[in-house]
Design an enzyme around this catalytic site. Structure first.
Site, PDB file in Angstrom:
ATOM      1  N   ASN A  33       0.866  -1.184   0.000  1.00  0.00           N
ATOM      2  CA  ASN A  33       0.000   0.000   0.000  1.00  0.00           C
ATOM      3  C   ASN A  33       0.902   1.232   0.000  1.00  0.00           C
ATOM      4  OD1 ASN A  33      -2.901   0.898   0.354  1.00  0.00           O
ATOM      5  ND2 ASN A  33      -1.892   2.074   1.973  1.00  0.00           N
ATOM      6  N   VAL A  76      -6.716   0.339  -6.382  1.00  0.00           N
ATOM      7  CA  VAL A  76      -6.526   1.722  -5.924  1.00  0.00           C
ATOM      8  C   VAL A  76      -7.576   2.612  -6.570  1.00  0.00           C
ATOM      9  CG1 VAL A  76      -4.048   1.374  -5.569  1.00  0.00           C
ATOM     10  CG2 VAL A  76      -4.850   2.250  -7.772  1.00  0.00           C
ATOM     11  N   ASN A 104     -12.789   0.598 -10.281  1.00  0.00           N
ATOM     12  CA  ASN A 104     -13.878   1.001 -11.174  1.00  0.00           C
ATOM     13  C   ASN A 104     -13.335   1.910 -12.265  1.00  0.00           C
ATOM     14  OD1 ASN A 104     -16.036  -0.333 -10.092  1.00  0.00           O
ATOM     15  ND2 ASN A 104     -16.625   1.332  -8.717  1.00  0.00           N
ATOM     16  N   SER A 130     -17.813  -6.251  -8.066  1.00  0.00           N
ATOM     17  CA  SER A 130     -18.968  -5.656  -7.409  1.00  0.00           C
ATOM     18  C   SER A 130     -19.340  -6.410  -6.134  1.00  0.00           C
ATOM     19  CB  SER A 130     -20.180  -5.652  -8.333  1.00  0.00           C
ATOM     20  OG  SER A 130     -21.302  -5.162  -7.618  1.00  0.00           O
ATOM     21  N   LYS A 184     -19.155  -3.668 -15.790  1.00  0.00           N
ATOM     22  CA  LYS A 184     -19.240  -3.171 -14.402  1.00  0.00           C
ATOM     23  C   LYS A 184     -19.881  -1.769 -14.373  1.00  0.00           C
ATOM     24  CE  LYS A 184     -18.700  -2.772  -9.978  1.00  0.00           C
ATOM     25  NZ  LYS A 184     -18.468  -1.678  -9.270  1.00  0.00           N
ATOM     26  N   HIS A 187     -23.505  -2.238 -14.859  1.00  0.00           N
ATOM     27  CA  HIS A 187     -24.024  -2.785 -13.593  1.00  0.00           C
ATOM     28  C   HIS A 187     -24.333  -1.631 -12.639  1.00  0.00           C
ATOM     29  CE1 HIS A 187     -23.368  -3.704  -9.345  1.00  0.00           C
ATOM     30  NE2 HIS A 187     -23.879  -4.898  -9.584  1.00  0.00           N
ATOM     31  N   ASN A 188     -23.391  -0.712 -12.509  1.00  0.00           N
ATOM     32  CA  ASN A 188     -23.582   0.397 -11.577  1.00  0.00           C
ATOM     33  C   ASN A 188     -24.689   1.339 -12.046  1.00  0.00           C
ATOM     34  OD1 ASN A 188     -21.427  -0.826 -10.356  1.00  0.00           O
ATOM     35  ND2 ASN A 188     -20.342   1.067  -9.924  1.00  0.00           N
ATOM     36  N   GLU A 191     -27.786  -0.266 -11.124  1.00  0.00           N
ATOM     37  CA  GLU A 191     -27.898  -0.121  -9.653  1.00  0.00           C
ATOM     38  C   GLU A 191     -28.490   1.260  -9.299  1.00  0.00           C
ATOM     39  OE1 GLU A 191     -24.185  -1.139  -7.501  1.00  0.00           O
ATOM     40  OE2 GLU A 191     -24.440   0.753  -6.457  1.00  0.00           O
ATOM     41  N   TYR A 192     -28.023   2.294  -9.982  1.00  0.00           N
ATOM     42  CA  TYR A 192     -28.560   3.647  -9.764  1.00  0.00           C
ATOM     43  C   TYR A 192     -30.072   3.657 -10.027  1.00  0.00           C
ATOM     44  CZ  TYR A 192     -24.430   6.791  -9.409  1.00  0.00           C
ATOM     45  OH  TYR A 192     -23.321   7.479  -8.992  1.00  0.00           O
TER      46      TYR A 192
HETATM   47  N1  LIG Z   1     -16.006   0.728  -2.023  1.00  0.00           N
HETATM   48  C1  LIG Z   1     -16.783  -0.003  -2.845  1.00  0.00           C
HETATM   49  O1  LIG Z   1     -17.900  -0.433  -2.485  1.00  0.00           O
HETATM   50  C2  LIG Z   1     -16.292  -0.363  -4.210  1.00  0.00           C
HETATM   51  C3  LIG Z   1     -16.961  -1.363  -4.927  1.00  0.00           C
HETATM   52  C4  LIG Z   1     -16.480  -1.745  -6.170  1.00  0.00           C
HETATM   53  C5  LIG Z   1     -15.376  -1.133  -6.689  1.00  0.00           C
HETATM   54  N2  LIG Z   1     -14.748  -0.137  -6.003  1.00  0.00           N
HETATM   55  C6  LIG Z   1     -13.548   0.466  -6.609  1.00  0.00           C
HETATM   56  O2  LIG Z   1     -12.398  -0.104  -6.013  1.00  0.00           O
HETATM   57  C7  LIG Z   1     -11.323   0.840  -6.016  1.00  0.00           C
HETATM   58  C8  LIG Z   1     -10.831   1.030  -4.581  1.00  0.00           C
HETATM   59  O3  LIG Z   1     -11.919   1.531  -3.822  1.00  0.00           O
HETATM   60  P1  LIG Z   1     -11.935   1.558  -2.223  1.00  0.00           P
HETATM   61  O4  LIG Z   1     -13.349   1.792  -1.821  1.00  0.00           O
HETATM   62  O5  LIG Z   1     -11.200   0.382  -1.686  1.00  0.00           O
HETATM   63  O6  LIG Z   1     -11.087   2.902  -1.959  1.00  0.00           O
HETATM   64  P2  LIG Z   1     -10.385   3.416  -0.608  1.00  0.00           P
HETATM   65  O7  LIG Z   1     -10.854   2.683   0.570  1.00  0.00           O
HETATM   66  O8  LIG Z   1     -10.535   4.908  -0.639  1.00  0.00           O
HETATM   67  O9  LIG Z   1      -8.858   3.052  -0.840  1.00  0.00           O
HETATM   68  C9  LIG Z   1      -8.133   3.629  -1.877  1.00  0.00           C
HETATM   69  C10 LIG Z   1      -6.808   2.913  -2.023  1.00  0.00           C
HETATM   70  O10 LIG Z   1      -6.137   3.497  -3.136  1.00  0.00           O
HETATM   71  C11 LIG Z   1      -4.830   3.907  -2.700  1.00  0.00           C
HETATM   72  N3  LIG Z   1      -4.427   5.076  -3.490  1.00  0.00           N
HETATM   73  C12 LIG Z   1      -5.137   6.194  -3.710  1.00  0.00           C
HETATM   74  N4  LIG Z   1      -4.423   7.025  -4.496  1.00  0.00           N
HETATM   75  C13 LIG Z   1      -3.262   6.402  -4.767  1.00  0.00           C
HETATM   76  C14 LIG Z   1      -2.112   6.747  -5.525  1.00  0.00           C
HETATM   77  N5  LIG Z   1      -2.047   7.917  -6.185  1.00  0.00           N
HETATM   78  N6  LIG Z   1      -1.109   5.867  -5.594  1.00  0.00           N
HETATM   79  C15 LIG Z   1      -1.193   4.679  -4.930  1.00  0.00           C
HETATM   80  N7  LIG Z   1      -2.236   4.295  -4.197  1.00  0.00           N
HETATM   81  C16 LIG Z   1      -3.257   5.164  -4.114  1.00  0.00           C
HETATM   82  C17 LIG Z   1      -4.989   4.214  -1.241  1.00  0.00           C
HETATM   83  O11 LIG Z   1      -3.722   4.191  -0.638  1.00  0.00           O
HETATM   84  P3  LIG Z   1      -3.402   5.063   0.695  1.00  0.00           P
HETATM   85  O12 LIG Z   1      -3.768   4.186   1.853  1.00  0.00           O
HETATM   86  O13 LIG Z   1      -1.967   5.339   0.588  1.00  0.00           O
HETATM   87  O14 LIG Z   1      -4.244   6.315   0.623  1.00  0.00           O
HETATM   88  C18 LIG Z   1      -5.896   3.055  -0.818  1.00  0.00           C
HETATM   89  O15 LIG Z   1      -5.164   1.885  -0.652  1.00  0.00           O
HETATM   90  C19 LIG Z   1     -11.888   2.104  -6.654  1.00  0.00           C
HETATM   91  O16 LIG Z   1     -11.628   2.084  -8.034  1.00  0.00           O
HETATM   92  C20 LIG Z   1     -13.375   1.957  -6.410  1.00  0.00           C
HETATM   93  O17 LIG Z   1     -14.137   2.710  -7.314  1.00  0.00           O
HETATM   94  C21 LIG Z   1     -15.167   0.243  -4.763  1.00  0.00           C
END
Ligand SMILES: NC(=O)c1ccc[n+]([C@@H]2O[C@H](COP(=O)([O-])OP(=O)(O)OC[C@H]3O[C@@H](n4cnc5c(N)ncnc54)[C@H](OP(=O)(O)O)[C@@H]3O)[C@@H](O)[C@H]2O)c1
Length: 476
Positions: A33, A76, A104, A130, A184, A187-188, A191-192
């Site tokens: 990370n 990320v 995403n 998802s 995906k 899908h979203n 979902e909306y």
């Molecule tokens: N949350 C959901 O329900 C969900 C569902 C499906 C898909 N997604 C997708 O999955 C992905 C991650 O989402 P999340 O909800 O897990 O996000 P999150 O909890 O905000 O975590 C973001 C991650 O990205 C890292 N990051 C951000 N900017 C970075 C950079 N410039 N360089 C390297 N690492 C970086 C962060 O590292 P640090 O710890 O260093 O900040 C952290 O590990 C996104 O694309 C999101 O759209 C999310």
């Protein structure tokens, strides 16, 4: 030290849960990370799974820790962060290693990344995931885009960590390049639309029929036992029944009525427009979220125009409740028909050959829109090609039963001044779709009148012009 089977970058909400899921399925996983403290905290909290997790504080250490050919999942923030991590990985990986973007991503970015990585010999996969936090931890729906050969290389681990529907894995290879991220995105978008239509029915029950949250909760709970059975209806019932610890009021009554829209929801509406496929339910849902965020303006408009008269509808009897249930079902059919039509359009445009029955199947578990209903969709598409879900025989039967209720609910809501943008757009879509003689003959007349664009006649081929002549055009 024993090498890991797979690597993962990004230990946020999704990444950390996916990593635990992978470890739990018996795979050794190396994790990295950007913020090192998060890596240490993650391993510290991993309990008995910690033994299968290799914490790495640099990208180099991550690459070193995995057995070649190295598959590395990126989880990320979508956008620049993915490009940054890919650039770093390019420095440390070798030809044959695999980068899997599981965030995403906008599928256009995925297509670009495929092109950029092609000369390097590295394999790239664009993968939609998802199911939120819970799905990532215990089994998400996984939509894979890339070459079939690359899918075969990661299939065992993805199948193991995916959700299962009656024993069938909810992970599948859907096509080349951006196919997984496109699916995906849609899908979203669906979902909306689904969430918005549920919220609109809640609005009719709350503001039209004057019911309290606690009275509405069991209605949704009951519907969850029937044709609407789905994760979203289930959590709606639970959310409506929950109390706020601070005030003792229903939680939904202390939540501000303002929702954002970002990324995938908007993209699905944009892509539908670009492809020329109507997706009015998704568009209405995106617009509704935008309007919801304009709280101050809405308050001023209510002061200017007056509020809709609330509580004017009688307490709903069984017939009224069945109408609301069927209206929601009809709206859902229209919204899903649109979403699948957009995927069919994209599949043709980008030569993906998206397997629509498989898409419906891998959404039956793990993902946010999971439902029984998707099983019906899978059956409908498996039975043979149809131009639109609305034309599948089983759906013709369902829609014939449900659309009169949608009509009554939309009419009643409109007369009461209650907004039902997604439901009314679903009805308008259905009515336009099943109207053999529409009204664009007049549009064509107008276009020819002011712009000499010409029109087709119903009785002879070729382009024709109206009798309005140049004088009429000048009048425009
Ligand atoms: N949350 C959901 O329900 C969900 C569902 C499906 C898909 N997604 C997708 O999955 C992905 C991650 O989402 P999340 O909800 O897990 O996000 P999150 O909890 O905000 O975590 C973001 C991650 O990205 C890292 N990051 C951000 N900017 C970075 C950079 N410039 N360089 C390297 N690492 C970086 C962060 O590292 P640090 O710890 O260093 O900040 C952290 O590990 C996104 O694309 C999101 O759209 C999310």
């Amino acid at each position: 030290m024993e090498k890991a089977d797979i690597g993962l970058i990004g230990l946020g909400v999704m990444g950390s849960n996916l990593a635990l899921n992978i470890a739990e399925k018996g795979h050794r996983i190396a994790v990295f990370n950007r913020t090192a403290a998060r890596t240490d905290a993650f391993v510290g909290n991993a309990g008995e799974l910690a033994g299968r997790i290799v914490p790495c504080h640099t990208i180099e250490a991550l690459a070193e820790a995995i057995r070649p050919p190295r598959p590395i999942i990126l989880m990320v923030q979508a956008g620049g962060a993915v490009d940054e991590q890919i650039a770093l990985l390019r420095e440390v990986l070798k030809s044959d290693d695999i980068i899997i973007d599981a965030g995403n991503a906008n599928f256009h970015d995925t297509v670009r990344r495929f092109a950029e990585l092609a000369p390097t010999g590295l394999t790239f996969i664009g993968m939609g995931v998802s199911g939120g936090e819970e799905g990532a931890r215990h089994g998400p729906s996984i939509m894979v885009g890339g070459t079939e050969e690359s899918w075969r290389r990661v299939e065992p681990v993805l199948t193991a960590i995916s959700a299962k529907y009656e024993g069938e894995s909810c992970a599948a290879w859907l096509g080349a390049g951006g196919a997984g991220h496109f699916v995906k995105t849609i899908h979203n978008g669906i979902e909306y639309a689904d969430m918005q239509m549920i919220a609109e029915i809640y609005g009719v029950l709350r503001d039209g029929h004057g019911l309290e949250a606690k009275e509405i909760a069991p209605i949704f709970a009951k519907w969850n036992e029937g044709r609407l059975n789905s994760f979203l209806i289930e959590i709606t019932a639970s959310a409506l029944a929950a109390d706020d610890a601070k005030t003792g009021k229903p939680v939904v009554d202390i939540i501000l009525d303002r929702a954002g829209q970002k990324g995938t929801g908007k993209w699905s509406a944009v892509e539908a427009q670009t492809l020329g496929i109507p997706a009015t339910g998704i568009e209405a849902a995106v617009a509704a979220r935008v309007l919801s965020s304009m709280k101050k303006e809405r308050e001023a408009a209510q002061a200017a125009y007056g509020a809709a008269a609330t509580g004017t509808l009688p307490k709903p009897d069984q017939a009224a409740l069945t109408d609301l249930e069927l209206a929601l079902f009809a709206g859902k059919i229209a919204a899903y028909a649109q979403g699948f039509a957009v995927m069919a359009g994209a599949s043709e445009e980008f030569h993906w050959e998206l397997p629509l029955p498989t898409v419906a199947k891998i959404w039956r578990a793990g993902c946010i829109i999971r439902s029984q209903f998707l099983g019906r969709i899978a059956e409908a598409f498996s039975a043979g090609p149809v131009s639109n879900l609305l034309m599948a025989p089983a759906f013709v039967t369902m829609m014939k039963e449900a659309h009169p209720a949608l009509r009554r609910v939309v009419a009643q809501a409109s007369l009461a001044g209650l907004p039902v943008p997604a439901l009314s757009s679903a009805l308008a879509y259905f009515d336009s779709y099943r109207q053999a003689r529409g009204t664009s003959n007049l549009i064509q007349a107008q276009r020819d009148f002011f712009g000499a664009h010409g029109f087709e006649r119903i009785d002879s081929p070729g382009a024709h012009h109206g009798p309005w002549g140049s004088g009429a055009a000048k009048a425009g």
